[in-house]
Design a protein around this motif. Sequence first.
Motif, PDB file in Angstrom:
ATOM      1  N   PRO A  62       0.649  -1.201   0.023  1.00 38.60           N
ATOM      2  CA  PRO A  62      -0.087   0.029   0.104  1.00 38.60           C
ATOM      3  C   PRO A  62       0.803   1.258  -0.028  1.00 38.60           C
ATOM      4  N   PRO A  63       0.235   2.409  -0.602  1.00 32.63           N
ATOM      5  CA  PRO A  63       1.142   3.813  -0.373  1.00 32.63           C
ATOM      6  C   PRO A  63       1.291   3.956   1.211  1.00 32.63           C
ATOM      7  N   GLU A  64       2.419   4.832   1.324  1.00 37.58           N
ATOM      8  CA  GLU A  64       2.749   5.209   2.708  1.00 37.58           C
ATOM      9  C   GLU A  64       1.546   5.963   3.471  1.00 37.58           C
ATOM     10  N   GLY A  65       1.363   5.572   4.639  1.00 41.85           N
ATOM     11  CA  GLY A  65       0.314   6.219   5.412  1.00 41.85           C
ATOM     12  C   GLY A  65      -0.823   5.160   5.482  1.00 41.85           C
ATOM     13  N   GLN A  66      -0.976   3.993   4.749  1.00 41.27           N
ATOM     14  CA  GLN A  66      -1.773   3.043   4.953  1.00 41.27           C
ATOM     15  C   GLN A  66      -1.351   2.043   5.850  1.00 41.27           C
ATOM     16  N   THR A  67      -2.221   1.076   6.263  1.00 36.13           N
ATOM     17  CA  THR A  67      -1.925  -0.139   7.234  1.00 36.13           C
ATOM     18  C   THR A  67      -1.006  -1.005   6.014  1.00 36.13           C
ATOM     19  N   ARG A  68       0.238  -1.349   6.639  1.00 36.78           N
ATOM     20  CA  ARG A  68       1.126  -2.270   5.735  1.00 36.78           C
ATOM     21  C   ARG A  68       0.570  -3.685   6.056  1.00 36.78           C
ATOM     22  N   THR A  69       0.840  -4.702   5.088  1.00 38.23           N
ATOM     23  CA  THR A  69       0.298  -6.028   5.112  1.00 38.23           C
ATOM     24  C   THR A  69       1.636  -6.938   4.899  1.00 38.23           C
ATOM     25  N   ARG A  70       2.382  -6.698   3.807  1.00 36.28           N
ATOM     26  CA  ARG A  70       3.543  -7.426   3.567  1.00 36.28           C
ATOM     27  C   ARG A  70       4.701  -6.645   3.324  1.00 36.28           C
ATOM     28  N   ALA A  71       4.746  -5.372   2.771  1.00 35.38           N
ATOM     29  CA  ALA A  71       5.971  -4.609   2.579  1.00 35.38           C
ATOM     30  C   ALA A  71       6.369  -4.112   3.938  1.00 35.38           C
ATOM     31  N   VAL A  72       7.820  -4.083   3.917  1.00 36.53           N
ATOM     32  CA  VAL A  72       8.373  -3.663   5.080  1.00 36.53           C
ATOM     33  C   VAL A  72       9.091  -2.337   4.764  1.00 36.53           C
ATOM     34  N   GLU A  73       9.675  -1.526   5.857  1.00 37.38           N
ATOM     35  CA  GLU A  73      10.440  -0.337   5.899  1.00 37.38           C
ATOM     36  C   GLU A  73      11.497  -0.333   4.758  1.00 37.38           C
ATOM     37  N   GLU A  74      12.353  -1.185   4.630  1.00 40.37           N
ATOM     38  CA  GLU A  74      13.405  -1.405   3.411  1.00 40.37           C
ATOM     39  C   GLU A  74      12.646  -1.461   2.100  1.00 40.37           C
ATOM     40  N   ASP A  75      11.548  -1.954   1.881  1.00 40.05           N
ATOM     41  CA  ASP A  75      10.961  -2.060   0.321  1.00 40.05           C
ATOM     42  C   ASP A  75      10.499  -0.613  -0.007  1.00 40.05           C
ATOM     43  N   TYR A  76      10.166   0.310   1.008  1.00 41.50           N
ATOM     44  CA  TYR A  76       9.702   1.552   0.652  1.00 41.50           C
ATOM     45  C   TYR A  76      10.869   2.664   0.239  1.00 41.50           C
ATOM     46  N   HIS A  77      12.170   2.175   1.084  1.00 41.71           N
ATOM     47  CA  HIS A  77      13.350   2.954   0.924  1.00 41.71           C
ATOM     48  C   HIS A  77      13.915   2.500  -0.676  1.00 41.71           C
ATOM     49  N   MET A  78      13.486   1.298  -0.909  1.00 43.55           N
ATOM     50  CA  MET A  78      13.971   0.770  -2.135  1.00 43.55           C
ATOM     51  C   MET A  78      13.128   1.595  -3.396  1.00 43.55           C
ATOM     52  N   LEU A  79      11.991   1.709  -3.213  1.00 43.14           N
ATOM     53  CA  LEU A  79      10.957   2.338  -4.167  1.00 43.14           C
ATOM     54  C   LEU A  79      11.476   3.659  -4.481  1.00 43.14           C
ATOM     55  N   GLU A  80      11.795   4.556  -3.259  1.00 43.83           N
ATOM     56  CA  GLU A  80      12.128   5.811  -3.397  1.00 43.83           C
ATOM     57  C   GLU A  80      13.603   5.874  -4.060  1.00 43.83           C
ATOM     58  N   THR A  81      14.662   4.991  -3.808  1.00 37.73           N
ATOM     59  CA  THR A  81      16.053   5.094  -4.299  1.00 37.73           C
ATOM     60  C   THR A  81      15.619   4.967  -5.930  1.00 37.73           C
ATOM     61  N   VAL A  82      14.974   3.846  -6.333  1.00 38.97           N
ATOM     62  CA  VAL A  82      14.823   3.597  -7.924  1.00 38.97           C
ATOM     63  C   VAL A  82      13.877   4.505  -8.534  1.00 38.97           C
ATOM     64  N   GLY A  83      13.056   5.083  -7.702  1.00 38.28           N
ATOM     65  CA  GLY A  83      12.240   6.132  -8.361  1.00 38.28           C
ATOM     66  C   GLY A  83      13.087   7.482  -8.604  1.00 38.28           C
ATOM     67  N   GLY A  84      14.109   7.692  -7.569  1.00 36.53           N
ATOM     68  CA  GLY A  84      14.996   8.838  -8.166  1.00 36.53           C
ATOM     69  C   GLY A  84      16.053   8.475  -8.715  1.00 36.53           C
ATOM     70  N   LEU A  85      16.346   7.455  -9.274  1.00 30.34           N
ATOM     71  CA  LEU A  85      17.450   7.034  -9.852  1.00 30.34           C
ATOM     72  C   LEU A  85      17.675   7.862 -11.527  1.00 30.34           C
ATOM     73  N   PRO A  86      16.499   7.936 -12.174  1.00 29.39           N
ATOM     74  CA  PRO A  86      16.786   8.636 -13.451  1.00 29.39           C
ATOM     75  C   PRO A  86      17.472  10.122 -13.204  1.00 29.39           C
ATOM     76  N   GLY A  87      16.940  10.670 -12.139  1.00 28.66           N
ATOM     77  CA  GLY A  87      17.604  12.029 -12.070  1.00 28.66           C
ATOM     78  C   GLY A  87      18.965  12.096 -11.631  1.00 28.66           C
ATOM     79  N   VAL A  88      19.292  11.260 -10.888  1.00 23.70           N
ATOM     80  CA  VAL A  88      20.656  11.155 -10.621  1.00 23.70           C
ATOM     81  C   VAL A  88      21.754  10.536 -11.646  1.00 23.70           C
TER      82      VAL A  88
END
Length: 598
Positions: A427-453
């Motif tokens: 789920p998007p951040e702020g919603q109750t998590r079921t399977r995804a964990v903290e490190e998974d959201y970090h990964m999404l942010e990292t890969v999402g910002g990768l093209p700019g870097v």
Amino acid sequence: MRFPWLCVSRGGGAALKLHPQTQVLSSLSAPSRNIRSSAVRASSSHYVTTPIFYVNASPHLGHLYSAVMADCSHRYKTLQGFNSKFATGTDEHGLKIQQAAAAAGRDPLTFCTEVSERFKHLFSSCNISHTDYIRTTEQRHRQAVEHFWSVLCRKGLIYKGSYEGWYSTQDESFLTPSQVGDVVDSTGNEIKVSLESGHKVEWMKEENYMFRLSAFRSQLLDWLTGNPGAIQPERFYHAVIQWLQEDLPDLSVSRQRSRLQWAIPVPGDPEQTIYVWLDALVNYLTVAGYPDKHKDWWNAVHHIVGKDILRFHAVYWPAFLLGAGLSPPQVIYVHSHWTVAGKKMSKSLGNVIDPLQRSKMFTTDGMRYFLLRQGVPDSDCDYTDSKVMKVLNAELADSLGGLLNRCTAPALNPAQIYPTFCSQSFPPEGQTRTRAVEEDYHMLETVGGLPGVVEKHYESLQVYKALEVISACVRLTNGFLQRHTPWKLDTRDQGDQRWLDTIIHVSLECLRVYGLLLQPVVPAISDKLLGRLGVSLSKRSWEDLEFLPRFKGIKSPFEGRTLGPDSGVLFTRLESPGVEKQKKPKQPKKSYKLASSK
């Protein structure tokens, strides 16, 4: 809001760490501030050049490095929608060529053609996508040089004078006394050499044509102080500024024909020939269409040069251009040299690396990746075969290839599709998590910002930094798979099946981004990867880099689509040449089996 922090090294085995001090990548939802609109790009031109390579000897590793850097820049700009021109070629005049041809028993043009063809063959074999290959013996170039010389003459910048000073035949360079030093040669005799190159110099006195270089010192300083990014990396910019603190003596721009026949004659004076560097530098204008059709391209020119020819490109060339009423280059990118096992490459040591032979040994894309991954423009880089194998096996075969193999293997993806993303499982951040964990959201942010870097590093031709962050993200995605062990999920359970599909969807999206970003570096490997994901040729531009739209509630054009055909291993692991592998007892083949209803 979370922010990812990367701590990576130049080598192939660095681990990714969360770092509390330095922000490297932007969040998943923030658009890249560096990426310009497609409308701006479509109306823009980009012109990148290598030095034209001197044909007194066969191509070596440094030549390929220059060409791969330029090719990467050209491919990157083309992906962004720019109208890009990429020029390379050969420099075929001068005393060294005249002497080398005589020693080989060839007439100069035949000799030049033979060596120039070796460069052409190397570039063709290594997938160098140049749009123009210029030879200074071509008629179009001679006409450009003659016109350029005439313009300088009309402006009173060339005059007949007596030149007396040091000259290096090896460097085809005139030197000031401060650039010359004393050494003892192998026979015990004291000789004069260039302090920069180490090549022997001789005292020369003759009547030549001179260029009023001394008149341009303040203009060159104004150009550089007003454009601090004109020479990159920064250390080379400061080196040129330092050179310009000293007086610039006028430069001899011709030789007596009695000494140098293999050159373009001075217009109106057949007893003099044009200085080989003035001849050679004009090639960049020749390709741009000088003197009639160069304007659209000249304002977008980017030179790539080795540090040994920086003075010619950052002092003499801009002065010539200013004298002719043209603007200096937009950017001069400078790179350092390659050593071999810590030693300078030389014929006497027998350690000159044949780039064509190595590209066959390690594959074309393998050599391209290694040169750009390990090539740090600021400082000299060291080459060994073992280092090539270590980097390519770790990053292309194991990390990137292993990730693709896992995500497309029938065991984890039996339907061979881009599976459905489940927002309840992730789920998007702020919603109750079921399977995804903290490190998974970090990964999404990292890969999402990768093209700019990556764009920032491609723009400055610090490609090794781009490959560092891409490699770190590939490791993050492998960690994501390893953390959730999808091969252990029970496909009889609907929740497990949705989570499995989501894991694969996210991983394939990561792979798609990596494949798109790596196209300028390893075009064949990227094509194979994107083809396996079923990404059509029309969806491979810089505009297609939006990562994981389903996470933001946007429809994905790939969800539910069939994967492309399996074309085999992405990059085959390299083995040491000439060494027989020791026989080992067979180990059971590792496989990932999902729990099923059977």
